[in-house]
Design an enzyme around this catalytic site. Structure first.
Site, short mmCIF file in Angstrom:
data_model
loop_
_atom_site.label_atom_id
_atom_site.label_comp_id
_atom_site.label_asym_id
_atom_site.label_seq_id
_atom_site.Cartn_x
_atom_site.Cartn_y
_atom_site.Cartn_z
N GLU A 207 0.87 -1.19 0.00
CA GLU A 207 0.00 0.00 0.00
C GLU A 207 0.90 1.23 0.00
OE1 GLU A 207 -3.35 0.13 -0.09
OE2 GLU A 207 -3.40 -2.05 -0.26
N ASP A 218 -5.53 -5.55 7.39
CA ASP A 218 -6.20 -6.10 6.21
C ASP A 218 -6.41 -7.61 6.37
OD1 ASP A 218 -7.14 -5.35 3.53
OD2 ASP A 218 -5.62 -6.79 2.85
N LYS A 222 -9.97 -9.91 6.65
CA LYS A 222 -10.26 -11.15 5.92
C LYS A 222 -10.60 -12.28 6.89
CE LYS A 222 -7.12 -9.90 2.16
NZ LYS A 222 -5.88 -10.22 1.47
#
Ligand SMILES: NC(=O)c1ccc[n+]([C@@H]2O[C@H](COP(=O)([O-])OP(=O)(O)OC[C@H]3O[C@@H](n4cnc5c(N)ncnc54)[C@H](OP(=O)(O)O)[C@@H]3O)[C@@H](O)[C@H]2O)c1
Length: 356
Positions: A207, A218, A222
């Site tokens: 990123e 992140d 998930k």
């Protein structure tokens, strides 16, 4: 020929590739299923471009060219600046496709579902806020979200079919960050973290602020989506992630963080050495059981499937009542625009085929 209206939010790498794939599959889809996917509106952060009967091929190609050149959608004729997809008037039921990474879409998307529309997501954020928001989006299968975890890999479909057929999840272990997988491989090859990180950053693998990867947030999102898909009604606090950097580097400016990346070299090298001494490999792993989840750097034994992972590949290992002795494993590239867009397109087609 039935027309299935689409409203697409996001025209980044994945969004543009999705438009290309929709254009490329128009004829086979018409032949096979007798429908046509028609973009009634496309949105970026600046506004909307819309057409009641669907934007034609020339209009879509013009959008691709403009966005490829870094222009906003509102530079194109017929667009409406500042207009939001949230208020877009629709006369028919449509599929809302969120290929942005924006927060705050869960409530307006749920409102569209309540009005009879369907949703397809690559954006994880709408599914990783409150459990109530997850339920509002996913009840009765109104939202498909394969690309939110493992990109185009059949991860959500695998988990849903285990649950739907009466299996019980005992444990899920997963390496599901391509960026952190790449860094683990580089560390194993003896590179200092700072060197590997700067190279990954320069190649665009991370990123813009690499702490968005290195914080583990992140991966935690998930893991939460996997937990909820397997039937666990968890709030976001149930999944915490180990960051690769100390708290004092969390709030400094991105440039200062990158300049001080050498501070991470010794601690990470020590973790790799520790893994090697134990005869295993260091991996960033989400471990999920019905009683809790952890997302952390872990030493996995050399004969564990996770130890054989190289580079940015993902691996998901499902141990269930039926797959108790040897887990069911899904493995492969877990990032990339073509595979992610294909995962989104497959969800759109499955939704359209329901003719809901
Ligand atoms: N790339 C992968 O390999 C991969 C894999 C799995 C999942 N995903 C997920 O797929 C999604 C898209 O990824 P990407 O790489 O294409 O991201 P990206 O290049 O950053 O593109 C994001 C797009 O969303 C638009 N956008 C952001 N906020 C918006 C808003 N509020 N309303 C309308 N449009 C908005 C942006 O508009 P502007 O153009 O105006 O900035 C941009 O076009 C993300 O959620 C990502 O996590 C990506």
């Amino acid at each position: 020929m039935q027309t299935i209206p689409l409203l697409q939010i996001g025209l980044g790498g994945v969004g543009r590739e999705l438009v290309r794939q929709i254009l490329a599959t128009e004829a086979p889809l018409a032949r096979r299923y007798g429908f046509r996917l028609a973009h009634v509106a496309l949105a970026d952060t600046t506004g909307l471009l819309s057409a009641a009967d669907g934007l034609d091929r020339a209009a879509l190609e013009a959008i691709l060219v403009a966005k490829e050149h870094g222009q906003s959608i509102t530079t194109l004729p017929g667009s409406t600046t500042g207009s939001s997809w949230e208020a877009f008037p629709l006369e028919q039921r449509a599929i809302f496709v969120d290929v942005s990474a924006a927060p705050g879409h869960e409530v307006p998307l749920a409102a569209r579902i309540a009005a009879g529309c369907r949703v397809v997501l690559a954006n994880k954020r709408p599914l990783s806020t409150s459990m109530a928001a997850f339920t509002a989006l996913t009840a009765h299968g109104a939202t498909r979200y394969e690309a939110t975890v493992g990109a185009g890999l059949p991860v959500i479909a695998t988990l849903q079919s285990l649950i739907d057929s009466g299996d019980t999840i005992i444990r899920i272990e997963a390496a599901m960050s391509g960026t952190l997988g790449y860094l683990c491989t580089e560390l194993e090859a003896g590179k200092p973290l700072s060197v590997a990180l700067r190279a990954a950053h320069a190649l665009g693998y991370t990123e813009p602020d690499p702490r968005d990867d290195l914080s583990g947030a992140d991966v935690a999102r998930k893991a939460l989506i996997l937990a909820r898909t397997s039937g666990l009604n968890w709030e976001p606090e149930a999944v915490t992630a180990e960051a690769w950097f100390p708290p004092e580097l969390a709030s400094v400016h991105r440039d200062e963080f990158m300049a001080r990346a050498e501070e991470l070299d010794a601690p990470l090298a020590a973790r790799v050495a520790e893994a090697r001494a134990a005869g295993g490999a260091l991996r960033y792993v989400a471990t999920l059981t019905p009683t809790g989840a952890s997302v952390a750097l872990r030493v996995v034994p050399a004969d564990h499937p996770l130890a054989t992972l190289r580079g940015p590949d993902n691996l998901f290992s499902f141990t269930s009542a039926r797959y108790a002795e040897r887990p069911l494993v899904v493995r492969g590239p877990g990032a990339g625009q073509p595979v992610t867009a294909a995962g989104v397109l497959a969800d759109i087609i499955a939704t359209a085929r329901e003719r809901w």
